[in-house]
Design a protein around this motif. Structure first.
Motif, PDB file in Angstrom:
ATOM      1  N   GLU A 114       0.843  -1.128  -0.071  1.00  0.00           N
ATOM      2  CA  GLU A 114      -0.012  -0.136  -0.109  1.00  0.00           C
ATOM      3  C   GLU A 114       0.782   1.350   0.037  1.00  0.00           C
ATOM      4  O   GLU A 114       1.852   1.332   0.649  1.00  0.00           O
ATOM      5  N   ASN A 117      -0.373   7.315  -0.791  1.00  0.00           N
ATOM      6  CA  ASN A 117      -1.484   7.953  -1.002  1.00  0.00           C
ATOM      7  C   ASN A 117      -2.831   7.063  -0.946  1.00  0.00           C
ATOM      8  O   ASN A 117      -3.850   7.238  -1.455  1.00  0.00           O
ATOM      9  N   LEU A 119      -3.038   3.989  -2.301  1.00  0.00           N
ATOM     10  CA  LEU A 119      -3.311   3.020  -3.401  1.00  0.00           C
ATOM     11  C   LEU A 119      -2.794   1.724  -3.072  1.00  0.00           C
ATOM     12  O   LEU A 119      -1.663   1.508  -2.450  1.00  0.00           O
ATOM     13  N   TYR A 420      -5.947  -0.902  -6.592  1.00  0.00           N
ATOM     14  CA  TYR A 420      -7.237  -0.554  -6.189  1.00  0.00           C
ATOM     15  C   TYR A 420      -6.898   0.962  -5.438  1.00  0.00           C
ATOM     16  O   TYR A 420      -6.230   1.097  -4.587  1.00  0.00           O
ATOM     17  N   GLY A 421      -7.694   1.553  -6.144  1.00  0.00           N
ATOM     18  CA  GLY A 421      -7.807   3.099  -5.719  1.00  0.00           C
ATOM     19  C   GLY A 421      -9.276   3.557  -5.110  1.00  0.00           C
ATOM     20  O   GLY A 421     -10.285   2.824  -5.133  1.00  0.00           O
ATOM     21  N   THR A 422      -9.072   4.840  -4.714  1.00  0.00           N
ATOM     22  CA  THR A 422     -10.408   5.664  -4.084  1.00  0.00           C
ATOM     23  C   THR A 422     -10.729   6.805  -4.837  1.00  0.00           C
ATOM     24  O   THR A 422     -11.120   7.675  -4.066  1.00  0.00           O
ATOM     25  N   GLN A 424      -7.946   8.364  -6.520  1.00  0.00           N
ATOM     26  CA  GLN A 424      -6.699   9.099  -6.498  1.00  0.00           C
ATOM     27  C   GLN A 424      -6.117   9.628  -8.056  1.00  0.00           C
ATOM     28  O   GLN A 424      -6.402   8.959  -8.859  1.00  0.00           O
ATOM     29  N   ARG A 426      -2.831  11.616  -9.967  1.00  0.00           N
ATOM     30  CA  ARG A 426      -1.541  11.865  -9.687  1.00  0.00           C
ATOM     31  C   ARG A 426      -1.215  13.314  -9.583  1.00  0.00           C
ATOM     32  O   ARG A 426      -1.507  13.999 -10.413  1.00  0.00           O
TER      33      ARG A 426
ATOM     34  N   MET B 375      -6.617  -1.082 -13.139  1.00  0.00           N
ATOM     35  CA  MET B 375      -6.765   0.167 -12.078  1.00  0.00           C
ATOM     36  C   MET B 375      -8.051   0.157 -11.957  1.00  0.00           C
ATOM     37  O   MET B 375      -8.997   0.023 -12.767  1.00  0.00           O
ATOM     38  N   ALA B 378      -8.624   4.923 -10.209  1.00  0.00           N
ATOM     39  CA  ALA B 378      -7.240   5.754 -10.084  1.00  0.00           C
ATOM     40  C   ALA B 378      -7.066   5.999 -11.709  1.00  0.00           C
ATOM     41  O   ALA B 378      -7.343   5.732 -12.400  1.00  0.00           O
TER      42      ALA B 378
END
Lengths: 427, 427
Positions: A114, A117, A119, A420-422, A424, A426, B375, B378
């Motif tokens: 993890e 940020n 991710l 796996y993001g929420t 994010q 860059r 992804m 993200a």
């Protein structure tokens, strides 16, 4: 092209044929990649049952190949490789069941982390995609290689030898029928329907259609594949394997391992071809006599020749020769560094062993010798997927990338990164 | 050949040159493979100090390259890539120190098992051997790629672009002097001393001498390398990356991620090139307007065009184009299956993303899309070794074998099998 094989497609352009098979294989591979381990295992069991059910048809097809091979004057060894009887057909079926019982590597999480940020990164094992298998006279490879591909979620394009074409077609028919009953698409295992050698060339240059080629057969086949392929190849060309007897080796162990490494089966790729003996080793004569007593021809350097009357002189070529016969080259070396030097120059990167009671010497050898398999106090004849606990073997690789040494299901996989993001973005 | 570069070896046969470098690299690789992580890290720190100490010499060399490039009329972007100032030289030095702090994968035991006969098997990570790096105008690659190879125990053969030759030579001189002070042999990082393009061809066909080629540069370079190489290549040709906005996507997240994925930096391989929008998504107009507001040209299918006046028609070519510019192609799809279908046909296997609040839909996408990086929620702009926690990046691979996605130290290693016995012979 074998003019007697009249049932095969002879008119189709081999490139177009392979391209069409490749597209269908890719589509089947996508279906296969989504199957669970249990679903794949069930399909394999159904394939094993189909092989058993078709035993008579397979024997009949094999009889045609055998007759044709006998008419052509093939050697006894070639005929033996080609032959299928009830025992061998049962061996194919139980081999399929054994693969069904193997641990499926697909879906395994190789690593996980993890980031600050938030991710989450995972590397997950997935099938490679489409595997091309090019093999010679043993018809069992049709089933063995086909089911290893299916169990690891890959589609297979099989191209067997022309001398086994009837047997291969019969095995393939049973295999795909059984797999289909278990929910695996028919295009998951395809057999190239022509014996035209141009089809091999088309497979070797099918970049984007075939992801990896595995040649199974003699040196000339592997050499052609390695020279012509524009697709990655998993293979070994030679098994020029060394066993080094260190001064600190136990004499009984040294003798037993040397004789086993050379003489258990001389025709396998894990057989020892060169014996290196430390000049400080107490009784080299005993090892050489044991090899000679076991029926091995010994070719040696000057020091080895001085040990006995029956020892021929080894020439420069001997150090680079994979005999695959009851012949061994023997060289005296000054300790482990000299042995490592000789191996670096002459080994084929397959399997090299040290026999010693000294741990520091062993660790130096194991660390420095740059072969796919390095062994301490063991016979190089163990170089085999089954003996390594892999349950099977698609081949042994001496290449440096992807997979080395004996390769089974895991070597037929690759990985992808899953992130796996929420939401994010860059910065 | 650039006639103004008079200090270079111009007479030597490129094949013989590369062969000689390869042999010396192999020998250095054997020394490197035996170094501990601490020893390699110490040598890297010494190399970083040497880069700082040589900053003036590096800037002087760079000034020659810059002048020559300006005389040739190179573009401003090219000149910017070539330029070295104090900040960038400090960046090179601190980058080397960062690599020195990375976890060394060499020696790691990947798997371990014991057989019923008592044989113990280990798979141990080792360096690949000799890595060839072929790159273009950025002179920092000389140091970046060189130290990644050294830290992972590999020898490097570097072939930089002719326009940066003086800068590369100055960096290489400092680097190898520093490494040597830290005990790393000079041949561990070699710079091809000629700008003759035939040297690239010689590297690409140096099977047995070079174990892997990493091209770093534009598409034409990567294409040439992939077409001509007889040595395995770690690379990606295209980054035709998709972001799929599912009906169940959060609108704010969808808009923010889509704009970031496309517009943060349009020239990087992780940039989104095609936006797929579920026909069930409530407010697609908002996303397209946000992209247009950010300065992006939008090319769309009929449904997309119907949303606004400024939207051009996308043609067939658009779906297969890596713009690397502020241009995006937009297509409406019927749910995740249709998105997966489009991606299977058009993606380059680099980075593809789904934006959705529905876990089952996300899992289907992540499982089925067959790209190096997939992804969920993200931005595809995260496709980068640093962002993935690798600490660095030798490249991003869209190949299927060996290593996929961002590759750093671990991707520069392979493994060998180490077998521990007590005198076992095979029955």
């Amino acid at each position: 092209m074998n003019a007697t094989v009249t049932t095969l497609t002879e008119v189709q352009d081999p490139k177009a044929l392979v391209a069409d098979m490749g597209v269908r294989a890719r589509s089947a591979a996508r279906t296969l990649a989504a199957l669970s381990s249990a679903e794949k295992a069930k399909a394999l069991k159904s394939a094993a049952a189909a092989i058993r059910a078709d035993a008579d048809a397979i024997k009949q097809a094999n009889a045609i190949d055998m007759q044709r091979a006998a008419d052509k004057g093939l050697s006894g060894a070639m005929l033996d490789r080609l032959k299928l009887d009830d025992d061998r057909i049962e061996g194919i079926a139980s081999g399929i069941e054994a693969v069904a019982g193997l641990n499926d590597p697909v879906g395994e999480v190789i690593s996980e982390s993890e980031r600050p940020n938030g991710l989450k990164m995972r590397r997950v094992r997935i099938p490679i995609g489409v595997i091309g298998i090019i093999y010679e006279s043993r018809p069992n490879v049709t089933a063995d290689a086909g089911v290893l591909c299916v169990m690891s979620g890959n589609a297979a394009i099989l191209r067997g030898g022309s001398e086994a074409i009837e047997s291969n077609r019969a095995i393939h028919a049973a295999l795909t029928r059984g797999l289909a009953e278990g929910g695996v698409p028919a295009d998951a295992v395809q057999l190239v329907p022509t014996t035209d050698r141009a089809a091999v060339g088309a497979m070797l240059t099918a970049a984007g259609l075939i992801d990896m080629i595995v040649p199974r057969g003699g040196k000339s086949l592997v050499e052609r594949v390695q020279n012509e392929a524009r697709v990655p190849v998993l293979a070994h060309l030679d098994g020029i394997n060394h066993t080094y007897i260190d001064a600190a080796a136990d004499p009984d162990m040294a003798r037993a391992v040397a004789v086993n490494a050379k003489m258990r089966r001389t025709g396998v790729c894990g057989a020892m071809e060169t014996l290196l003996i430390d000049t400080g080793y107490a009784d080299p004569r005993q090892i050489i006599d044991a090899l000679a007593d076991a029926g091995c021809e010994v070719r040696g350097d000057a020091k080895a020749q001085a040990l006995g009357a029956g020892i021929k002189a080894a020439n420069d070529e001997d150090w680079d020769t994979e005999y695959l016969e009851p012949i061994v080259s023997v060289k005296f070396v000054d300790g482990v560094d000299d042995a490592i030097e000789h191996i670096a120059e002459h080994a084929s990167g397959h399997t090299d062993a040290i026999i010693t009671g000294d741990e520091a010497t062993a660790e130096k050898f194991l660390k420095t010798v740059d072969s796919a398999i390095v062994m301490w106090n063991a016979s190089s004849q163990f170089a085999d997927g089954g003996e390594f606990g892999l349950g099977a073997e698609i081949g042994i690789s001496t290449g440096r990338l992807h997979a080395r040494g004996p390769v089974a299901l895991e070597g037929l996989t690759t990985y992808k990164w899953v992130v796996y993001g929420t939401g994010q973005t860059r910065p």
